[in-house]
Design a protein around this motif. Structure first.
Motif, PDB file in Angstrom:
ATOM      1  N   GLU A 308      92.320  43.017  16.280  1.00  0.00           N
ATOM      2  CA  GLU A 308      92.374  44.634  15.858  1.00  0.00           C
ATOM      3  C   GLU A 308      92.489  44.324  14.348  1.00  0.00           C
ATOM      4  N   THR A 309      92.194  43.534  13.582  1.00  0.00           N
ATOM      5  CA  THR A 309      92.143  43.394  12.290  1.00  0.00           C
ATOM      6  C   THR A 309      91.818  44.808  11.497  1.00  0.00           C
ATOM      7  N   PRO A 310      90.477  45.333  11.919  1.00  0.00           N
ATOM      8  CA  PRO A 310      89.935  46.523  11.279  1.00  0.00           C
ATOM      9  C   PRO A 310      91.072  47.555  11.358  1.00  0.00           C
ATOM     10  N   LEU A 311      91.656  47.694  12.439  1.00  0.00           N
ATOM     11  CA  LEU A 311      92.668  48.823  12.910  1.00  0.00           C
ATOM     12  C   LEU A 311      93.700  48.717  11.874  1.00  0.00           C
ATOM     13  N   ALA A 312      94.201  47.236  11.762  1.00  0.00           N
ATOM     14  CA  ALA A 312      95.485  46.992  10.771  1.00  0.00           C
ATOM     15  C   ALA A 312      95.232  47.342   9.488  1.00  0.00           C
ATOM     16  N   ILE A 313      93.883  47.222   8.965  1.00  0.00           N
ATOM     17  CA  ILE A 313      93.600  47.415   7.677  1.00  0.00           C
ATOM     18  C   ILE A 313      93.522  48.915   7.214  1.00  0.00           C
ATOM     19  N   LEU A 314      93.139  49.682   8.287  1.00  0.00           N
ATOM     20  CA  LEU A 314      93.076  51.347   7.986  1.00  0.00           C
ATOM     21  C   LEU A 314      94.412  51.752   8.246  1.00  0.00           C
ATOM     22  N   TRP A 315      95.287  51.221   9.340  1.00  0.00           N
ATOM     23  CA  TRP A 315      96.628  51.825   9.413  1.00  0.00           C
ATOM     24  C   TRP A 315      97.392  51.307   8.056  1.00  0.00           C
ATOM     25  N   THR A 316      97.228  50.491   7.763  1.00  0.00           N
ATOM     26  CA  THR A 316      98.362  49.780   6.724  1.00  0.00           C
ATOM     27  C   THR A 316      97.946  50.521   5.444  1.00  0.00           C
ATOM     28  N   GLU A 326      94.367  61.417   4.264  1.00  0.00           N
ATOM     29  CA  GLU A 326      94.787  62.640   4.794  1.00  0.00           C
ATOM     30  C   GLU A 326      93.723  62.837   5.886  1.00  0.00           C
ATOM     31  N   ASP A 327      92.430  62.649   5.762  1.00  0.00           N
ATOM     32  CA  ASP A 327      91.612  62.725   6.894  1.00  0.00           C
ATOM     33  C   ASP A 327      91.530  61.894   7.974  1.00  0.00           C
ATOM     34  N   THR A 328      92.284  60.975   7.748  1.00  0.00           N
ATOM     35  CA  THR A 328      92.516  59.919   8.785  1.00  0.00           C
ATOM     36  C   THR A 328      93.535  60.186   9.830  1.00  0.00           C
ATOM     37  N   ASN A 329      93.073  60.246  11.177  1.00  0.00           N
ATOM     38  CA  ASN A 329      94.026  60.653  12.086  1.00  0.00           C
ATOM     39  C   ASN A 329      93.953  59.273  13.147  1.00  0.00           C
ATOM     40  N   MET A 330      95.123  58.387  12.948  1.00  0.00           N
ATOM     41  CA  MET A 330      95.045  57.181  13.694  1.00  0.00           C
ATOM     42  C   MET A 330      95.000  57.171  14.965  1.00  0.00           C
ATOM     43  N   GLU A 331      95.623  58.187  15.716  1.00  0.00           N
ATOM     44  CA  GLU A 331      95.737  58.474  17.103  1.00  0.00           C
ATOM     45  C   GLU A 331      94.103  58.630  17.531  1.00  0.00           C
ATOM     46  N   GLU A 332      93.558  59.467  16.870  1.00  0.00           N
ATOM     47  CA  GLU A 332      91.997  59.725  17.114  1.00  0.00           C
ATOM     48  C   GLU A 332      91.115  58.176  17.008  1.00  0.00           C
ATOM     49  N   VAL A 333      91.527  57.556  15.835  1.00  0.00           N
ATOM     50  CA  VAL A 333      90.775  56.291  15.708  1.00  0.00           C
ATOM     51  C   VAL A 333      90.968  55.172  16.692  1.00  0.00           C
ATOM     52  N   THR A 334      92.405  55.351  16.913  1.00  0.00           N
ATOM     53  CA  THR A 334      92.828  54.212  17.723  1.00  0.00           C
ATOM     54  C   THR A 334      92.067  54.271  19.380  1.00  0.00           C
ATOM     55  N   ALA A 335      92.278  55.879  19.915  1.00  0.00           N
ATOM     56  CA  ALA A 335      91.678  56.026  21.012  1.00  0.00           C
ATOM     57  C   ALA A 335      90.102  55.603  21.070  1.00  0.00           C
ATOM     58  N   LYS A 336      89.494  55.857  19.975  1.00  0.00           N
ATOM     59  CA  LYS A 336      88.167  55.794  20.280  1.00  0.00           C
ATOM     60  C   LYS A 336      87.844  54.264  20.077  1.00  0.00           C
ATOM     61  N   PHE A 337      88.566  53.506  19.319  1.00  0.00           N
ATOM     62  CA  PHE A 337      88.288  52.023  19.363  1.00  0.00           C
ATOM     63  C   PHE A 337      88.443  51.436  20.734  1.00  0.00           C
ATOM     64  N   TYR A 338      89.892  51.702  21.501  1.00  0.00           N
ATOM     65  CA  TYR A 338      89.728  51.130  22.726  1.00  0.00           C
ATOM     66  C   TYR A 338      88.773  51.561  23.800  1.00  0.00           C
ATOM     67  N   GLU A 339      88.504  52.894  23.555  1.00  0.00           N
ATOM     68  CA  GLU A 339      87.539  53.387  24.708  1.00  0.00           C
ATOM     69  C   GLU A 339      85.923  52.699  24.354  1.00  0.00           C
ATOM     70  N   ASP A 340      85.563  52.703  23.238  1.00  0.00           N
ATOM     71  CA  ASP A 340      84.199  52.058  22.681  1.00  0.00           C
ATOM     72  C   ASP A 340      84.146  50.709  22.952  1.00  0.00           C
ATOM     73  N   PHE A 341      85.209  49.696  22.697  1.00  0.00           N
ATOM     74  CA  PHE A 341      85.233  48.431  22.685  1.00  0.00           C
ATOM     75  C   PHE A 341      85.765  47.783  23.946  1.00  0.00           C
ATOM     76  N   PHE A 342      86.606  48.482  24.631  1.00  0.00           N
ATOM     77  CA  PHE A 342      87.176  48.102  25.950  1.00  0.00           C
ATOM     78  C   PHE A 342      86.841  48.737  27.085  1.00  0.00           C
ATOM     79  N   ASN A 343      86.193  49.904  26.933  1.00  0.00           N
ATOM     80  CA  ASN A 343      85.968  50.812  27.984  1.00  0.00           C
ATOM     81  C   ASN A 343      87.266  51.217  28.654  1.00  0.00           C
ATOM     82  N   TYR A 344      88.400  51.571  27.741  1.00  0.00           N
ATOM     83  CA  TYR A 344      89.853  51.864  28.352  1.00  0.00           C
ATOM     84  C   TYR A 344      90.239  53.278  27.627  1.00  0.00           C
ATOM     85  N   LYS A 345      90.533  54.043  28.474  1.00  0.00           N
ATOM     86  CA  LYS A 345      91.198  55.309  27.963  1.00  0.00           C
ATOM     87  C   LYS A 345      92.673  55.390  27.822  1.00  0.00           C
ATOM     88  N   LEU A 346      93.131  55.606  26.561  1.00  0.00           N
ATOM     89  CA  LEU A 346      94.652  55.433  26.522  1.00  0.00           C
ATOM     90  C   LEU A 346      95.359  56.945  26.909  1.00  0.00           C
TER      91      LEU A 346
END
Length: 366
Positions: A308-316, A326-346
């Motif tokens: 999850e390096t791209p997520l680490a870059i954005l979160w850091t 301010e326009d970045t919502n990490m909860e939304e980004v994270t939820a979309k990442f795992y749904e899009d790439f792992f077909n998994y809903k958090l």
């Protein structure tokens, strides 16, 4: 002359029969090609530039490097893992995604492989890390097994993306791998645009703790690069570190001299240790309570062997420069990442655990 006259019909029949037999043989060969035909295989080039012929259809996978199990799962092939590095047995989120991994054989301890246990899983393809591939004894065992193996390693963003592309090609999932790498590059572009104008003197100086309090990042490593992309200055890069059992260690004295603005830790509990230890109390980051636990999902975000390096870059970047994100919502980004790439809903509870980085891995020995 008479003899020739009588022999001619027989010669003609013989030649005709022979030609017919050859023709039928050719058709039969085309309709029923021999097993293990080269057309049933593809060639993949691994990290060590080895050209490896592997089956076009891979049904049984041995992931002796934990990272490869994360990538295989992201590519939608996690249920084909039949042998795994023990680290995969400790990743709670991964085990929830692919419960069958919990029951896989663990045929290696570090770089050493129990070849009998591995052979019993009957793999079509084996993924190993570079350190195993540099051990002549282990390579000899793998060669005798006569199962194709690919060496996976990376020390930069480019090499990590190449590893994902390679695994994708090997599993017939090249398009899926390309989608992940495209997302990876989009995050890099998004963050780079927002931090590019920060003057050097205003960039946050970061110490990155890798699993252990004093283990950190050497120059020419993946974390050294992604922390720079996030707009920070990694205080250990370019410094002399001690190499102990493949780990780069800084002395406490070095860390005290660096006096970083922020400390990032990727192991649950290490942040609490640093904040509470009397030896670390003189650091400005400790005084200001700027010791942050990196999130942990399928793997530790930003880990040298994490996916999850791209997520680490954005979160850091958002953690260090909140005004610019301010326009970045990490909860939304994270939820979309795992749904899009792992077909998994958090679930909300799981989202909170991932972003806190706590209780996402089963402790060793349990």
């Amino acid at each position: 002359m008479k003899l020739k006259k009588y022999l001619f019909p027989f010669v003609f029949l013989f030649l005709f029969s022979a030609l017919t037999a050859c023709s039928n043989g050719s058709k039969e060969g085309a309709e029923n090609p021999p097993k293990n035909n080269e057309s049933d295989k593809i060639t993949v080039i691994d990290y060590m530039s080895r050209e490896v012929a592997i089956p076009k259809k891979v049904n049984r996978i041995a992931c002796l490097y934990a990272y490869t199990g994360h990538v295989v799962t992201m590519l939608g092939e996690g249920d084909k893992i039949v042998a795994a590095n023990n680290g995969l047995h400790r990743d709670n989120l991964l085990l929830d995604m692919v419960p069958s991994i919990k029951d896989t054989v663990v045929p290696n301890r570090g770089d050493k492989i129990n070849i009998e246990e591995l052979a019993n899983t009957n793999p079509d393809l084996i993924f190993i890390q570079e350190s195993t591939a540099k051990d002549e004894g282990e390579v000899r065992k793998l060669e005798e097994l006569k199962v194709p193996y690919l060496v996976v390693s990376f020390n930069s963003i480019k090499e990590q993306q190449q590893s994902i592309a390679m695994i994708g090609k090997a599993l017939g999932k090249a398009e899926r791998a390309e989608e992940f790498n495209h997302y990876y590059n989009e995050i890099i572009s998004q963050v780079s645009k927002k931090v590019k104008d920060i003057p050097d003197k205003d960039r946050v100086r970061v110490y990155h703790s890798v699993m252990e309090a004093t283990r950190t990042d050497p120059t020419n490593s993946l974390p050294a690069e992604w922390i720079k992309v996030a707009g920070a200055v990694n205080v250990s890069v370019g410094e002399k570190l001690k190499l102990v059992q493949k780990k780069y260690i800084a002395s406490l004295e070095q860390i005290l001299l660096w006096d970083p603005d922020v400390i990032l830790v990727n192991q649950d509990g290490v942040g609490d240790y640093i904040l509470e230890s009397s030896q670390w109390q003189t650091l400005k980051s400790v005084k200001n309570k700027k010791v942050y636990q990196l999130p942990n999902g399928v793997s530790r975000w930003g880990h040298p062997g994490g996916l999850e390096t791209p997520l680490a870059i954005l979160w850091t970047a958002k953690t260090l420069y909140p005004d610019k994100f301010e326009d970045t919502n990490m909860e939304e980004v994270t939820a979309k990442f795992y749904e899009d790439f792992f077909n998994y809903k958090l679930t909300p509870d799981l989202m909170e655990k991932i972003l806190s980085g706590k209780d996402m891995r089963i402790p060793k020995g349990n």
